[in-house]
Design an enzyme around this catalytic site. Structure first.
Site, PDB file in Angstrom:
ATOM      1  N   CYS A  75       1.643 -10.217  20.678  1.00 30.22           N
ATOM      2  CA  CYS A  75       0.829  -9.559  19.649  1.00 30.22           C
ATOM      3  C   CYS A  75       1.340 -10.040  18.298  1.00 30.22           C
ATOM      4  CB  CYS A  75       0.943  -8.035  19.743  1.00 30.22           C
ATOM      5  SG  CYS A  75       0.213  -7.224  18.285  1.00 30.22           S
TER       6      CYS A  75
ATOM      7  N   HIS B 113      -2.138  -2.245  16.928  1.00 26.97           N
ATOM      8  CA  HIS B 113      -3.034  -3.115  16.157  1.00 26.97           C
ATOM      9  C   HIS B 113      -4.451  -3.215  16.702  1.00 26.97           C
ATOM     10  CE1 HIS B 113       1.047  -4.255  14.891  1.00 26.97           C
ATOM     11  NE2 HIS B 113       0.463  -4.244  13.715  1.00 26.97           N
TER      12      HIS B 113
ATOM     13  N   LYS C  58      -7.184  -2.152   7.071  1.00 26.93           N
ATOM     14  CA  LYS C  58      -8.031  -3.022   6.253  1.00 26.93           C
ATOM     15  C   LYS C  58      -9.477  -2.925   6.697  1.00 26.93           C
ATOM     16  CE  LYS C  58      -4.690  -6.421   4.761  1.00 26.93           C
ATOM     17  NZ  LYS C  58      -3.980  -7.573   5.242  1.00 26.93           N
TER      18      LYS C  58
ATOM     19  N   HIS D 197       3.828   1.436   2.555  1.00 29.96           N
ATOM     20  CA  HIS D 197       5.047   0.708   2.171  1.00 29.96           C
ATOM     21  C   HIS D 197       5.775   1.481   1.075  1.00 29.96           C
ATOM     22  CE1 HIS D 197       2.385  -2.912   3.249  1.00 29.96           C
ATOM     23  NE2 HIS D 197       3.281  -2.836   4.213  1.00 29.96           N
TER      24      HIS D 197
ATOM     25  N   CYS E   5      -3.236  -4.073  22.045  1.00 28.88           N
ATOM     26  CA  CYS E   5      -2.011  -3.481  21.501  1.00 28.88           C
ATOM     27  C   CYS E   5      -2.380  -2.112  20.922  1.00 28.88           C
ATOM     28  CB  CYS E   5      -1.447  -4.399  20.412  1.00 28.88           C
ATOM     29  SG  CYS E   5      -0.301  -3.541  19.316  1.00 28.88           S
TER      30      CYS E   5
ATOM     31  N   CYS F  44       2.463  -7.130  15.848  1.00 22.52           N
ATOM     32  CA  CYS F  44       3.835  -6.622  16.062  1.00 22.52           C
ATOM     33  C   CYS F  44       4.849  -7.746  15.952  1.00 22.52           C
ATOM     34  CB  CYS F  44       3.997  -6.022  17.453  1.00 22.52           C
ATOM     35  SG  CYS F  44       2.990  -4.583  17.792  1.00 22.52           S
TER      36      CYS F  44
ATOM     37  N   HIS G 116       0.850  -1.204   0.000  1.00 20.90           N
ATOM     38  CA  HIS G 116       0.000   0.000   0.000  1.00 20.90           C
ATOM     39  C   HIS G 116       0.879   1.245   0.000  1.00 20.90           C
ATOM     40  CE1 HIS G 116       0.908   0.378   4.255  1.00 20.90           C
ATOM     41  NE2 HIS G 116       0.311  -0.776   4.549  1.00 20.90           N
TER      42      HIS G 116
ATOM     43  N   LYS H 282      -5.727   6.805   9.726  1.00 21.00           N
ATOM     44  CA  LYS H 282      -4.757   5.718   9.622  1.00 21.00           C
ATOM     45  C   LYS H 282      -5.287   4.700   8.602  1.00 21.00           C
ATOM     46  CE  LYS H 282      -2.197   2.577  12.353  1.00 21.00           C
ATOM     47  NZ  LYS H 282      -2.328   1.513  13.285  1.00 21.00           N
TER      48      LYS H 282
HETATM   49  N1  MSP Z   1       8.472  -6.906   8.525  1.00 24.48           N
HETATM   50  C1  MSP Z   1       8.613  -5.830   9.415  1.00 24.48           C
HETATM   51  C2  MSP Z   1       9.916  -5.111   9.194  1.00 24.48           C
HETATM   52  C3  MSP Z   1      11.148  -5.936   9.305  1.00 24.48           C
HETATM   53  S1  MSP Z   1      12.569  -5.018   8.966  1.00 24.48           S
HETATM   54  C4  MSP Z   1      13.824  -6.026   9.339  1.00 24.48           C
HETATM   55  C5  MSP Z   1       7.458  -4.838   9.207  1.00 24.48           C
HETATM   56  N2  MSP Z   1       6.778  -4.974   8.071  1.00 24.48           N
HETATM   57  S2  MSP Z   1       5.518  -4.041   7.651  1.00 24.48           S
HETATM   58  O1  MSP Z   1       5.079  -4.528   6.377  1.00 24.48           O
HETATM   59  O2  MSP Z   1       4.564  -3.998   8.698  1.00 24.48           O
HETATM   60  O3  MSP Z   1       6.090  -2.601   7.495  1.00 24.48           O
HETATM   61  C6  MSP Z   1       7.158  -2.350   6.605  1.00 24.48           C
HETATM   62  C7  MSP Z   1       7.546  -0.892   6.639  1.00 24.48           C
HETATM   63  O4  MSP Z   1       6.450  -0.115   6.144  1.00 24.48           O
HETATM   64  C8  MSP Z   1       7.836  -0.398   8.060  1.00 24.48           C
HETATM   65  O5  MSP Z   1       8.984   0.423   8.074  1.00 24.48           O
HETATM   66  C9  MSP Z   1       6.602   0.396   8.409  1.00 24.48           C
HETATM   67  O6  MSP Z   1       6.851   1.456   9.283  1.00 24.48           O
HETATM   68  C10 MSP Z   1       6.215   0.936   7.034  1.00 24.48           C
HETATM   69  N3  MSP Z   1       4.809   1.316   6.993  1.00 24.48           N
HETATM   70  C11 MSP Z   1       3.721   0.501   7.110  1.00 24.48           C
HETATM   71  N4  MSP Z   1       2.603   1.286   7.073  1.00 24.48           N
HETATM   72  C12 MSP Z   1       2.953   2.592   6.944  1.00 24.48           C
HETATM   73  C13 MSP Z   1       2.278   3.796   6.759  1.00 24.48           C
HETATM   74  N5  MSP Z   1       0.972   3.889   6.782  1.00 24.48           N
HETATM   75  N6  MSP Z   1       3.038   4.901   6.521  1.00 24.48           N
HETATM   76  C14 MSP Z   1       4.393   4.860   6.398  1.00 24.48           C
HETATM   77  N7  MSP Z   1       5.050   3.734   6.581  1.00 24.48           N
HETATM   78  C15 MSP Z   1       4.381   2.621   6.999  1.00 24.48           C
HETATM   79  O7  MSP Z   1       7.255  -3.999  10.054  1.00 24.48           O
END
Ligand code: MSP
Length: 517
Positions: free
Chosen positions: A126, A147, A302, A21, A144, A129, A18, A299
């Protein structure tokens, strides 16, 4: 600096990518492309995080094998990064065989060293997390806070990592290295968390979690997903705890910047650092935590159905190139704070900055050059003036901002240079000078603007590679130049352009909305 390495967090593949990411990968790519303009040897690492209970549960709910889910979603992430022109060198998957093998060796090494020990434990887990939480981490409903779900009570005999052994060393490192955690306001947050740390569980019983890397010396356990995931930063380079590491590791580690979201700062600035200390591996230079992207100030989640993908945005605005979206993402938040996506802001900002301001200026100036000088630059027009000085100063300011990962601030410097040039063209009115027959003055004004645009093209390139390429084509410069080569008088005497070669670099966006109202 003779080498530069940057990493992103690796995304969980329990869903599709999304714009949150994407935000992180774009920031990292822009940072990377900028440093590529300054440093010869560079490496950009990204990838996906495929193990753990979260993926196991998602796969089970879809009635498919975890690996099948991972393969499908890892592909979606790759495609998305392609769409956004994310120019990584390596895309690691934690299910890669060589990664799994080295993670096992790392675990054995820490066991051997006595930094990992076995312990019976009961705690609140959790799965969002992928970590144990203590009572005080929970909100007033016992959930949490990230989440919004109640953690599960888990009772297991696990392996534990002696995090507490490294507490003082980590505190010392943070205090002695002000650039270690960026933005600097986050360092205090980490120091506070360090006050209360305990040893952490680094394995799960296979009977509870089977989707993970087995502990080599104890196959009843799988390695905790965060140990597996964090290790990617060095396994990807061919680190070997028992033998000589690959050339890549020797060349590129330690990373210059590890870019992550603020929610996972604790894992990176405490757990990861302790693991590296335990292994005797050099620490990264900077851990940079960005803020979160919200949609219309909400925020993304889903359950509220407001998760949007970069492709949805690009399709809604009929964008063939990702430049506008990349530019917007990088300018949507300042100094590591949270940012917001809204269709209206997106349209307004890119139309103002990229179309009206930057694109139109180049287009108008080139059209005047063909109208008054048949597209030629004459020797007597080549000059240096107030715009040259401002352009050269902008190069230094942009570099300084990039050194601090201030991508929004760096972009603002570039746009303010374009603003200055727009004011200059209006104040000097080359069309009036031409009407009055003051052709030398007119030629100098046009030259000054076009020469300034060479700096703009190269500086905006990391954000908008396709737009910059179109600018460079029309200005007859090589967009892949090093920033050190970017100087005054880049435009040389002779034919610059034919009227038929002039093309707009970015068309105003109109049309649709990506976010459902
Ligand atoms: N798998 C772990 C990270 C492991 S690193 C060794 C994880 N994955 S995640 O898919 O939940 O998130 C991946 C990255 O995307 C994280 O840095 C997280 O902060 C970022 N983001 C997820 N949602 C976000 C937003 N809505 N806005 C900005 N970044 C966000 O955590």
């Amino acid at each position: 600096m003779n080498k530069f390495m940057v990493t992103t967090a690796i995304d969980y593949v329990n869903g599709a990518p999304h714009i949150g990411h994407a935000y992180e990968k774009i920031l990292t790519d822009v940072l990377f492309r900028h440093f590529k303009q300054r440093v010869e040897k560079t490496f950009f690492l990204t990838g996906v995080d495929e193990h753990g209970i979260k993926i196991q549960k998602t796969a089970a709910s879809l009635n498919i094998a975890p690996k099948e889910l991972c393969d499908k979603n890892a592909d979606q992430f790759k495609q998305c990064w392609e769409l956004l022109d994310i120019n990584y060198d390596k895309f690691i998957r934690t299910t890669d065989e060589d990664h799994k093998k080295i993670v096992q060796e790392i675990f054995e090494k820490l066991l051997e060293k006595g930094d990992i020990y076995k312990h019976k434990y009961e705690g609140l887990y959790c799965s969002g997390c992928e970590c144990f939480l203590s009572e005080k981490d929970l909100d007033e409903n016992g959930c949490c806070p990230i989440h919004g779900k109640k953690p599960e009570l888990v009772s297991e005999e696990n392996y534990f990592f002696k995090l507490t052994k490294y507490k003082d060393a980590i505190i010392k490192h943070i205090k002695e290295n002000p650039d270690f955690i960026m933005p600097s306001f986050r360092a205090n947050e980490v120091l506070n968390q360090l006050e209360n740390i305990e040893d952490i569980s680094v394995s799960r019983a296979k009977t509870n979690v089977n989707w993970g890397i087995e502990v080599k010396s104890d196959p009843t356990q799988v390695i905790y997903v965060w140990i597996d995931a964090l290790s990617n930063y060095i396994t990807a380079l061919g680190y070997n705890p028992n033998d000589e590491s690959d050339e890549k590791f020797k060349t590129f580690w330690p990373a210059n910047f590890q870019i992550i979201g603020k929610d996972i700062l604790k894992f990176h600035s405490i757990y990861w650092i302790a693991i590296l200390m335990a292994l005797g591996v050099e620490l990264p230079k900077t851990i940079y935590a960005h803020g979160w992207i919200t949609i219309d100030k909400n925020k993304m989640s889903k359950s509220t159905g407001n998760v949007i993908s970069p492709k949805t945005v690009m399709d809604a605005f009929e964008l063939k190139e990702p430049d506008a979206f990349r530019y917007f993402m990088c300018t949507s938040a300042q100094g590591g704070k949270d940012g917001n996506y809204s269709d209206e802001d997106f349209k307004e900002r890119v139309n103002a900055d990229l179309a009206n301001n930057m694109g139109n200026l180049l287009n108008r100036t080139l059209n005047m050059l063909t109208k008054y000088f048949d597209g030629n630059i004459l020797a007597q027009h080549i000059c240096e003036g107030e715009l040259t000085k401002a352009s050269i100063e902008t190069i230094s300011k942009v570099k300084e901002h990039f050194d601090k990962v201030e991508l929004s601030e760096a972009a603002a410097e570039i746009i303010s240079l374009v603003d200055m040039a727009n004011k200059y063209v209006n104040d000097n009115a080359p069309w009036t000078l031409a009407k009055e027959g003051k052709m030398d003055e007119c030629g100098k004004v046009l030259y000054s603007i076009l020469d300034l645009m060479t700096k703009v093209a190269v500086l905006i390139y990391p954000y908008c590679p396709n737009i910059a390429q179109k600018m460079a084509q029309q200005l007859k410069i090589d967009i892949n130049m090093n920033l050190d080569e970017l100087s005054a008088k880049m435009i040389k005497e002779g034919k610059l352009i034919e009227k038929s070669e002039i093309q707009p670099v970015f068309l105003r966006m109109d049309s649709e909305f990506a976010v459902k109202k």
